[in-house]
Design a protein around this motif. Structure first.
Motif, PDB file in Angstrom:
ATOM      1  N   ALA A 178      30.054  33.609  23.394  1.00 14.07           N
ATOM      2  CA  ALA A 178      29.927  32.659  24.122  1.00 14.07           C
ATOM      3  C   ALA A 178      31.188  32.727  25.360  1.00 14.07           C
ATOM      4  O   ALA A 178      32.087  32.185  25.805  1.00 14.07           O
ATOM      5  N   THR A 179      32.519  33.860  24.757  1.00 15.06           N
ATOM      6  CA  THR A 179      33.559  35.182  25.386  1.00 15.06           C
ATOM      7  C   THR A 179      32.781  35.768  26.944  1.00 15.06           C
ATOM      8  O   THR A 179      31.947  35.208  27.432  1.00 15.06           O
ATOM      9  N   ILE A 180      33.970  35.459  27.715  1.00 18.75           N
ATOM     10  CA  ILE A 180      34.420  36.027  28.774  1.00 18.75           C
ATOM     11  C   ILE A 180      33.407  37.809  28.655  1.00 18.75           C
ATOM     12  O   ILE A 180      32.767  38.015  29.375  1.00 18.75           O
ATOM     13  N   ASP A 181      34.367  37.986  27.618  1.00 12.90           N
ATOM     14  CA  ASP A 181      34.477  39.855  27.816  1.00 12.90           C
ATOM     15  C   ASP A 181      33.638  40.005  26.486  1.00 12.90           C
ATOM     16  O   ASP A 181      33.321  41.788  26.374  1.00 12.90           O
ATOM     17  N   PHE A 182      32.716  39.477  26.222  1.00 13.22           N
ATOM     18  CA  PHE A 182      32.097  40.231  24.672  1.00 13.22           C
ATOM     19  C   PHE A 182      33.426  40.549  23.733  1.00 13.22           C
ATOM     20  O   PHE A 182      32.351  41.212  23.098  1.00 13.22           O
ATOM     21  N   GLY A 183      34.314  40.130  23.574  1.00 11.15           N
ATOM     22  CA  GLY A 183      35.543  40.785  22.415  1.00 11.15           C
ATOM     23  C   GLY A 183      35.307  40.936  21.214  1.00 11.15           C
ATOM     24  O   GLY A 183      35.047  41.671  20.028  1.00 11.15           O
ATOM     25  N   THR A 184      34.038  39.904  20.177  1.00 10.19           N
ATOM     26  CA  THR A 184      34.231  39.936  19.464  1.00 10.19           C
ATOM     27  C   THR A 184      32.171  41.305  19.385  1.00 10.19           C
ATOM     28  O   THR A 184      32.497  42.026  18.447  1.00 10.19           O
ATOM     29  N   VAL A 185      31.766  41.096  20.341  1.00 10.95           N
ATOM     30  CA  VAL A 185      30.272  41.657  19.529  1.00 10.95           C
ATOM     31  C   VAL A 185      31.271  43.598  19.814  1.00 10.95           C
ATOM     32  O   VAL A 185      30.884  44.731  19.259  1.00 10.95           O
ATOM     33  N   ILE A 186      32.268  43.617  20.883  1.00 20.75           N
ATOM     34  CA  ILE A 186      32.966  45.445  20.849  1.00 20.75           C
ATOM     35  C   ILE A 186      33.567  45.526  19.706  1.00 20.75           C
ATOM     36  O   ILE A 186      33.342  46.579  19.321  1.00 20.75           O
ATOM     37  N   GLN A 187      34.199  44.787  19.171  1.00 20.69           N
ATOM     38  CA  GLN A 187      35.119  45.265  18.127  1.00 20.69           C
ATOM     39  C   GLN A 187      33.741  44.787  16.877  1.00 20.69           C
ATOM     40  O   GLN A 187      34.222  46.696  15.605  1.00 20.69           O
ATOM     41  N   GLU A 188      32.831  44.829  16.314  1.00 20.04           N
ATOM     42  CA  GLU A 188      31.815  44.840  15.530  1.00 20.04           C
ATOM     43  C   GLU A 188      31.208  45.565  15.760  1.00 20.04           C
ATOM     44  O   GLU A 188      31.006  47.095  14.979  1.00 20.04           O
ATOM     45  N   ALA A 189      30.928  46.688  17.213  1.00 15.21           N
ATOM     46  CA  ALA A 189      30.625  48.079  17.647  1.00 15.21           C
ATOM     47  C   ALA A 189      31.401  48.737  16.923  1.00 15.21           C
ATOM     48  O   ALA A 189      30.920  50.347  16.578  1.00 15.21           O
ATOM     49  N   ARG A 190      32.365  48.560  17.520  1.00 15.16           N
ATOM     50  CA  ARG A 190      33.725  49.371  16.638  1.00 15.16           C
ATOM     51  C   ARG A 190      33.820  49.711  15.591  1.00 15.16           C
ATOM     52  O   ARG A 190      33.873  50.762  15.270  1.00 15.16           O
ATOM     53  N   ALA A 191      34.259  48.591  14.974  1.00 12.41           N
ATOM     54  CA  ALA A 191      33.715  49.049  13.710  1.00 12.41           C
ATOM     55  C   ALA A 191      32.054  49.575  13.473  1.00 12.41           C
ATOM     56  O   ALA A 191      32.925  50.602  12.157  1.00 12.41           O
ATOM     57  N   SER A 192      31.253  49.488  13.260  1.00 14.19           N
ATOM     58  CA  SER A 192      30.354  49.966  12.950  1.00 14.19           C
ATOM     59  C   SER A 192      29.897  51.775  13.391  1.00 14.19           C
ATOM     60  O   SER A 192      29.732  52.413  12.927  1.00 14.19           O
ATOM     61  N   PHE A 193      30.583  51.581  14.774  1.00  8.68           N
ATOM     62  CA  PHE A 193      30.787  53.608  15.026  1.00  8.68           C
ATOM     63  C   PHE A 193      31.890  54.314  14.350  1.00  8.68           C
ATOM     64  O   PHE A 193      31.692  55.100  13.530  1.00  8.68           O
ATOM     65  N   GLN A 194      33.165  53.527  13.890  1.00  9.55           N
ATOM     66  CA  GLN A 194      33.842  54.289  13.278  1.00  9.55           C
ATOM     67  C   GLN A 194      33.526  54.050  11.701  1.00  9.55           C
ATOM     68  O   GLN A 194      33.951  55.114  10.889  1.00  9.55           O
ATOM     69  N   LYS A 195      32.278  53.575  11.215  1.00 15.55           N
ATOM     70  CA  LYS A 195      32.069  53.507   9.327  1.00 15.55           C
ATOM     71  C   LYS A 195      30.403  54.680   9.480  1.00 15.55           C
ATOM     72  O   LYS A 195      31.287  55.008   8.716  1.00 15.55           O
ATOM     73  N   PHE A 196      30.600  55.273  10.765  1.00 20.97           N
ATOM     74  CA  PHE A 196      29.437  56.238  11.177  1.00 20.97           C
ATOM     75  C   PHE A 196      30.281  57.016  11.118  1.00 20.97           C
ATOM     76  O   PHE A 196      29.887  58.566  10.831  1.00 20.97           O
ATOM     77  N   TYR A 197      31.104  57.249  11.954  1.00 27.55           N
ATOM     78  CA  TYR A 197      31.998  58.634  12.024  1.00 27.55           C
ATOM     79  C   TYR A 197      33.203  58.345  12.271  1.00 27.55           C
ATOM     80  O   TYR A 197      33.970  58.350  13.655  1.00 27.55           O
ATOM     81  N   PRO A 198      33.827  58.392  11.266  1.00 26.26           N
ATOM     82  CA  PRO A 198      35.691  57.806  11.279  1.00 26.26           C
ATOM     83  C   PRO A 198      36.174  59.462  12.153  1.00 26.26           C
ATOM     84  O   PRO A 198      35.851  60.347  12.141  1.00 26.26           O
ATOM     85  N   GLY A 199      37.122  59.171  12.997  1.00 25.52           N
ATOM     86  CA  GLY A 199      38.133  59.763  13.674  1.00 25.52           C
ATOM     87  C   GLY A 199      38.367  59.939  14.850  1.00 25.52           C
ATOM     88  O   GLY A 199      38.274  60.389  15.809  1.00 25.52           O
ATOM     89  N   ALA A 200      36.764  59.668  14.893  1.00 26.34           N
ATOM     90  CA  ALA A 200      36.614  60.299  16.635  1.00 26.34           C
ATOM     91  C   ALA A 200      36.581  58.699  17.760  1.00 26.34           C
ATOM     92  O   ALA A 200      36.842  57.463  16.814  1.00 26.34           O
TER      93      ALA A 200
END
Length: 259
Positions: A201-223
């Motif tokens: 329900a946030t304006i900028d979907f900040g929580t969702v972006i943080q989760e997506a970033r964490a998943s990305f870094q989990k799979f592609y560390p350093g990228a």
């Protein structure tokens, strides 16, 4: 509305060579035992029997959530209007800070109006999307959001109150609750699986972006996560609310000098 997020992702991924399979359900996850205590997901099986291989798998936070009630509950609403809330404006984002209406002291709400230019409604009609966090189980989504509809339109759907004809009429309204499970409650069966939540329900979907970033870094560390595009595409690291405010102030400045 939120539907533009997967559409934008699809277009971005398609440029990079992604393939999409639509209208097919996943019936089974396929695993490979690599060690005694570790297994990897190597693919999924569709209802048709087709097997799709994978190196990583991203799923909804509801897929492996043992306690889906532990997440966030969002009240959402969709209204069809016979005119724009702001004359001569088609797409408008409204932000209601806490205390905007009674009994919403600690919660902010948002409403997004879109018109026919977004291909979501006929010419002359508008869609209004509303969202706010629901903090009381016994409170319906309609009770949560109808006060904001009344603020914007002067009256609600099927209202018996006299209507202010300078504002749009609500031709139809639908309200519902959405459960957004907490991904931390998910028990993932393999190390190469990540779970993310749907938009909140946030304006900028900040929580969702943080989760997506964490998943990305989990799979592609350093990228680099969502590297800035040469065309000037907004990065998730940008201050979205600041950009919105900056754009509003530019519009006000331009309008003032145009007069």
């Amino acid at each position: 509305g939120n539907g533009d997020l997967p559409q934008a992702f699809c277009r971005t991924a398609a440029v990079k060579g992604a393939t999409y399979i639509l209208s097919e359900a996943v019936s089974e996850l396929l695993f490979e035992e690599k060690e005694r205590t570790q297994k990897q997901c190597i693919g999924v099986r569709l209802d048709t029997g087709q097997v799709l291989g994978c190196k990583q798998l991203v799923v909804s936070s509801a897929t492996f959530s043992e306690e889906p009630s532990n997440g966030q509950v969002i009240s959402r609403g969709v209204c069809i209007l016979d005119g724009s809330i702001l004359p001569e404006e088609s797409q408008v984002l409204f932000i209601f800070p806490p205390n905007s209406v009674p009994e919403h002291e600690s919660r902010a709400a948002r409403a997004l109006q879109v018109g026919s230019s977004c291909q979501v409604c006929p010419r002359g009609k508008y869609l209004l999307y509303l969202a706010i966090e629901n903090t009381m189980e016994e409170k319906s989504a309609r009770t949560d959001l109808e006060p904001f509809v009344q603020l914007l339109c002067g009256s609600s759907f099927n209202s018996r109150e006299s209507h202010d004809h300078t504002r749009p009429t609500v031709l139809y309204a639908a309200y519902y609750k959405e459960n957004v499970p907490d991904p931390r409650s998910s028990i993932l069966p393999a190390g190469n699986i990540a779970s993310v939540s749907p938009p909140d329900a946030t304006i900028d979907f900040g929580t969702v972006i943080q989760e997506a970033r964490a998943s990305f870094q989990k799979f592609y560390p350093g990228a680099q996560f969502f590297a800035p595009d040469a065309a000037g595409i907004v990065s998730p690291d940008d201050d979205i609310e600041g950009l919105i405010l900056e754009q509003v102030m530019e519009d006000v400045h331009a309008h003032r000098y145009a007069e």
